[in-house]
Design a protein around this motif. Structure first.
Motif, PDB file in Angstrom:
ATOM      1  N   ASN A  11       0.834  -1.199   0.000  1.00  0.00           N
ATOM      2  CA  ASN A  11       0.000   0.000   0.000  1.00  0.00           C
ATOM      3  C   ASN A  11       0.873   1.254   0.000  1.00  0.00           C
ATOM      4  N   TYR A  98      -4.754  -2.090   7.543  1.00  0.00           N
ATOM      5  CA  TYR A  98      -4.013  -0.934   7.026  1.00  0.00           C
ATOM      6  C   TYR A  98      -4.815   0.350   7.207  1.00  0.00           C
ATOM      7  N   ALA A 146       1.300  -2.550   5.660  1.00  0.00           N
ATOM      8  CA  ALA A 146       1.180  -2.052   4.289  1.00  0.00           C
ATOM      9  C   ALA A 146       1.287  -3.140   3.230  1.00  0.00           C
TER      10      ALA A 146
END
Length: 201
Positions: A11, A98, A146
Motif C-alpha cells: 500500500n 491498514y 502495508a
C-alpha cells in the motif's frame, strides 16, 4: 490498448503520510495564535496543498526537504509502483488493518499539530517529544500493515517460468520491505524538523 491496472503488493504509505501531514498543517494554521498574520493563516488553512508547499519552501525548507525525501524515495515510490500484479482484483485497497493504522497515524498527526500550534516557544520544543513518539509509532504500525499477501502471491506466480525475473522481483520486494522497516526514523526526522522550524518563526 490502455495499460492494465494491477494490485500493488505494498500500500502507498507515502500518500498517507503526505495527506496526513498536509491535514496537520491546515489544523496548525487554523489554530496557531502567534507570529503569523491572521489573513495569511486563514488562507493557509483553507487553500490547496500547493499554497502550503509554497509557504514551506520559504519558511520550512528543511521540513520540506524531509517531506520530499519521502515523495522521491526510489523504494517507496519507484519500486512500489513496479510491484504490481498483471490484473486488478482490489484485494490490497485499504484493507481493515491498514486502514485502521492509517487513521491512527492521521489522528496522531493532527494531535501533534494541535499541540504544536499551542506551544509558545522553541524553548518548549522538548514538550512535543511524546507527541512525535506517538506519530512515529503510528507510522511504524501503518508500514507493518502495508503489505498485501494476496497481491504478493499473485505477483510471484506470474514469474514461475522465469527464475531470473522472479529473483529480480524478489530482490525489489526485499528492498522495499527494508525501506519500510526503517522509514519510521525518517518520519520522526520530518516531525522534528517541523517542530524546530515552526517554533523558531
Amino acid at each position: 490498448m490502455a495499460a492494465r491496472k494491477g494490485d500493488h503488493v505494498f500500500n502507498n504509505v507515502v500518500a498517507k503520510l503526505t495527506k496526513a501531514f498536509d491535514a496537520g498543517l491546515r489544523v496548525y494554521f487554523g489554530e496557531v495564535i502567534r507570529k503569523i498574520d491572521p489573513a495569511e493563516r486563514e488562507r493557509l488553512s483553507r487553500d490547496a496543498p500547493a499554497v502550503r508547499q509554497e509557504w514551506m519552501a520559504r519558511h520550512m525548507p528543511r521540513t520540506l526537504a524531509a517531506l520530499n525525501g519521502f515523495k522521491e524515495s526510489p523504494e517507496l515510490v519507484g519500486i512500489r509502483e513496479r510491484l504490481q500484479t498483471v490484473t486488478f482484483e482490489g484485494g490490497d485497497v485499504n484493507g481493515p488493518a491498514y486502514s485502521g493504522h492509517a487513521q491512527e497515524f492521521e489522528q496522531a498527526t493532527l494531535a501533534f499539530f494541535r499541540k504544536l500550534a499551542l506551544t509558545g516557544s522553541y524553548l518548549d520544543e522538548h514538550t512535543l517529544l511524546p507527541d512525535i513518539a506517538r506519530v512515529r509509532r503510528a507510522f511504524l504500525h501503518m508500514t507493518e500493515a502495508a503489505e498485501d499477501p494476496g497481491a504478493l502471491e499473485r505477483l510471484l506466480a506470474q514469474y514461475q517460468g522465469d527464475q531470473g525475473e522472479r529473483a529480480r522481483v524478489e530482490a525489489e520486494i526485499q528492498q522495499l520491505r527494508e525501506s519500510l522497516r526503517w522509514a519510521w526514523g525518517r518520519c520522526e526526522h520530518l516531525y522534528r524538523m517541523a517542530t524546530n522550524e515552526l517554533l523558531k518563526l
